[in-house]
Scaffold this active site. Sequence first.
Site, mmCIF file in Angstrom:
data_model
loop_
_atom_site.group_PDB
_atom_site.id
_atom_site.type_symbol
_atom_site.label_atom_id
_atom_site.label_comp_id
_atom_site.label_asym_id
_atom_site.label_seq_id
_atom_site.Cartn_x
_atom_site.Cartn_y
_atom_site.Cartn_z
ATOM 1 N N GLU A 13 0.848 -1.187 0.000
ATOM 2 C CA GLU A 13 0.000 0.000 0.000
ATOM 3 C C GLU A 13 0.885 1.239 0.000
ATOM 4 O OE1 GLU A 13 -2.730 0.512 3.295
ATOM 5 O OE2 GLU A 13 -3.622 2.252 2.364
ATOM 6 N N GLU A 18 -2.538 -3.927 6.905
ATOM 7 C CA GLU A 18 -3.646 -4.878 7.018
ATOM 8 C C GLU A 18 -3.724 -5.928 5.910
ATOM 9 O OE1 GLU A 18 -3.890 -1.560 6.215
ATOM 10 O OE2 GLU A 18 -5.536 -1.189 4.803
ATOM 11 N N GLU A 63 -5.715 -2.755 12.452
ATOM 12 C CA GLU A 63 -5.402 -3.572 11.270
ATOM 13 C C GLU A 63 -6.381 -4.735 11.145
ATOM 14 O OE1 GLU A 63 -3.626 -1.940 9.477
ATOM 15 O OE2 GLU A 63 -2.502 -0.732 10.918
ATOM 16 N N HIS A 76 -9.661 -3.587 9.658
ATOM 17 C CA HIS A 76 -9.605 -3.356 8.212
ATOM 18 C C HIS A 76 -10.091 -4.572 7.421
ATOM 19 C CE1 HIS A 76 -8.061 0.564 7.315
ATOM 20 N NE2 HIS A 76 -6.891 0.414 7.886
ATOM 21 N N GLU A 119 -9.687 4.505 6.057
ATOM 22 C CA GLU A 119 -8.883 4.898 7.221
ATOM 23 C C GLU A 119 -9.698 5.683 8.262
ATOM 24 O OE1 GLU A 119 -6.341 3.465 7.910
ATOM 25 O OE2 GLU A 119 -5.539 2.717 6.008
HETATM 26 N N1 BES Z 1 -3.080 0.943 5.807
HETATM 27 C C1 BES Z 1 -2.310 1.542 6.823
HETATM 28 C C2 BES Z 1 -0.840 1.324 6.667
HETATM 29 C C3 BES Z 1 -0.169 2.061 5.541
HETATM 30 C C4 BES Z 1 -0.371 3.375 5.327
HETATM 31 C C5 BES Z 1 0.723 1.444 4.765
HETATM 32 C C6 BES Z 1 0.295 4.032 4.297
HETATM 33 C C7 BES Z 1 1.372 2.086 3.747
HETATM 34 C C8 BES Z 1 1.166 3.395 3.515
HETATM 35 C C9 BES Z 1 -2.688 1.000 8.189
HETATM 36 O O1 BES Z 1 -3.957 0.475 8.277
HETATM 37 C C10 BES Z 1 -2.631 2.156 9.138
HETATM 38 O O2 BES Z 1 -3.421 3.035 9.011
HETATM 39 N N2 BES Z 1 -1.677 2.135 10.059
HETATM 40 C C11 BES Z 1 -1.433 3.193 10.988
HETATM 41 C C12 BES Z 1 -1.793 2.820 12.388
HETATM 42 C C13 BES Z 1 -3.221 2.991 12.728
HETATM 43 C C14 BES Z 1 -3.477 2.590 14.153
HETATM 44 C C15 BES Z 1 -3.754 4.379 12.493
HETATM 45 C C16 BES Z 1 0.043 3.466 10.938
HETATM 46 O O3 BES Z 1 0.758 2.654 10.359
HETATM 47 O O4 BES Z 1 0.477 4.467 11.473
HETATM 48 ZN ZN ZN Z 2 -5.478 1.880 8.502
#
Ligand code: BES
Ligand code: ZN
Length: 878
Positions: A124, A267, A301, A304, A323
């Site tokens: 992603e 996720e 995660e 998701h 998100e």
């Molecule tokens: N899908 C994201 C991870 C992501 C974001 C991967 C952008 C690559 C590029 C994941 O679900 C996410 O939002 N992770 C957050 C933590 C969450 C608790 C808000 C993060 O990685 O900070």
């Molecule tokens: Zn996320």
Amino acid sequence: MAEPHAIYLKDYQPPRYQVEHTELRFDLAPEATRVQATLQITRAPGTASDAALVLAGDHLTLEHVAIDGQPLEPGEFEVTDRALTIHTVPERFRLDTEVVLAPASNTALEGLYQSNGMFCTQCEPEGFRRITFYPDRPDVMATFTTTVIGDQAATPILLANGNPVERGELPDGRHFVTWNDPHPKPAYLFALVAGNLEKIEDQFTTQGGREVTLQIWVEQQNLDKTAFAMTALKHSMRWDEERFGREYDLDLFMIVAVDDFNMGAMENKGLNIFNSSAVLANPDTTVDAMFQRIEGIVAHEYFHNWSGNRVTCRDWFQLALKEGFTVFRDQLFSSDMNSAPVKRIEDVALLRTAQFAEDSGPTAHPVRPDHFIEISNFYTLTVYEKGAEVVRMLCNLLGWETFRQGSDLYFERFDGQAVRVEDFVDCMAEVLNLDLTQFMRWYSQAGTPEISVDSAYDAERRTFMLTLSQHTPATPGQEEKAPLQIPVEMGLLDEQGVDMALVIDGQSLGSSTVLNLDESTKQFVFEDVPHAPVPSLLRGFSAPVKLKQTLSREQLSFLMRHDSDGFNRWDAGQQLALKELETLMAAYRRGDEMVLDEFFVETVRSLVETPASDKAVLAEMLTLPTEAFIAEQQTTVDIDAIHQARRFAIACLGDTLFEAFETLYTQEQSDAAYAPDFDQIAQRSLKNVALAYLCASGRDDAFAYARQQFEANANMTDVRAALTQLAHAGDTSIGDPAIRAFGERWAHDPLVMDQWFATQVSRPHEDALERVRFLMAHPAFSIKNPNRVRALIGTFVNQNRVNFHRRDGQGYRLLADVVIELNRLNPEIAARMVLPLTRFKRLDGTRRALMLEQLERIKAEPLSRNVYEVVDKALTSA
Ligand code: BES
Ligand code: ZN
């Protein structure tokens, strides 16, 4: 270099070709991994038969390409450094490609890369195109079969999405595992992991009776840090069934911890990949706040799987669809699992400092952006945190039961599809027959609305008139702003501090109600009001806005003690403290002696001395607004005055109320075996707030407490709190031995060394910046690891404002140096790190010029699209 160009939401075109099934075969090797892809492709209905097939590809060497087994001739296709174009293709066909790539030299940590020798992926948003040529967009969904071939010794464990269906040995000490994922998914949810890993395993039975195997895979030395995340996972699975009616849909759910990771976690279907800092925890190495963060991320995660994976985004402009909703879901979960008021306080504090700052700077954008150069730059506080607030407003507007019906409808109607924000909001509108047209502006309009308040009490008529007006300041590219639909939850307190009965137009509204501010200005007349009330507005922070209200100290203190809304009690205390700090800052600027107001000291004393029913909230109430929050309230930010005033206030409170804090500190000691549970966390945070005040007094006996706590070594929360106080003492001889001891003790544990870095570079001492440069040469530091960069550089920049904003510009220069190096290694992280240099708008002229100078210096480099976009926006707005 060609100037990168922007992509617009309005230009969206559905895919011309769909992939039904994707078969991948990885032959892993650090310098030359071979990826064979077999795609079953069909032309989308309505697409012209001569439409070319364009597949995205990045950093790939193409070795072979064939259609239905027939290798293509040179004139039949074209490869650039960004795409593979095949000029004519049949309506249904099989495409075979073979590419070679080098995971070992992939420092961007996107696509397939190596971390500590382990192979892993991050796809992603657009990392899959670094793995194979593919229609790498979320509205192309396919089932996947993945065969991973690796060296038995180096990579005994081979993982991918879905279920393992076949495994076997191969010549030359190699072996393979084939995985099948039956759920169609976009390529960004693809994952592969191969390494020398060990696991803990557990079992979960879903409501519907599915037996799910749960695994957490880590390097052997981290096995003793996995139990907490496993518990969090089981809680998340149960919670999503009970609260949202969502069940898991595979027989296996895996989490893998990797050390080099740009974000917190990802996720990927059935195979979540986590930054080791976002999953590994035990009492000796991990502080309470991190336990809670880990619980929240594991949940996020996992959630998701429905809000993101089964129902995904049509295009990346819709990012907040998954998100914002998922952050809202993880906030609800954390609030159910822990202290609900503290969770809300923390989330709002983050929004009001960091997101509001984003909204008022050059990178401001709507929750759903309408254009971007690099989508990776839009994983922002606006998309995430404001996006969650927008969903929260919908939930409050509909009420939980109806919101849940809307959510059920959304998941049912769009299961297996790639959809837009409208589809989500329409479901919510449909269940209550609401018109949410105006509400949709929350998604398209950038900037933080400001609400001004006017009120008048009419003793004769016994009415209280409340006039609310909204105004959203212009943001780059959006000069005109339309009125939003703003739910303002509120109440009126009588002389005793009790909520009055609210009546408007003869209609009784209870003791707390939601005013719908949907025009520029609106008047609300409350009837039967016996005397002038104290209004309590925006209860629970019912909308992501700035409330401009002038209440007196007496009124604030009254609200702080009596408001029936816990959030507003805390907020009134913060506003009161802010007023006090502003007075101190004014004195500092005049060169006068700072004197803390008696009334304020006594207010704090009454908090410290009154036995608290909720220790977690009390700890929050006793914490003064952060420097970042204070800065956010000012028209011109005075870095030094903020720092001096806040430090002075804490020192003065610590000194004046020493005995009270000492009693509190002593009372909140406990011999209980460590558990990261709600009660214990509350108690420790209160105790450590007391310790901070004691030490701020500078008295020897305070440091004796800290030293004792440090040496008792009960758990990392207490050790770290004590270390921070010792390290931050003005006299460095107080902190240095503890810093040394801690560094030696934990040299083997990178996640603890990150805390060691952070503690040192957040010190307010004048040599902090030199310390950062010194520590950058420390063997435990590496600029290639995002966690190290965040701990050392990120902490310095964000938590040590006086030193980052040094008047000689050395702080800005340091950050620019780091950004320039990261731009080459890891553009995604570089573009995040550069953001503080773009927040110059409200600084003094000297500092603004120094920041711009560093931005220009960065701009002169050959820039990645990521850094280019941010720096260009900043310089354009200057
Ligand atoms: N899908 C994201 C991870 C992501 C974001 C991967 C952008 C690559 C590029 C994941 O679900 C996410 O939002 N992770 C957050 C933590 C969450 C608790 C808000 C993060 O990685 O900070
Ligand atoms: Zn996320």
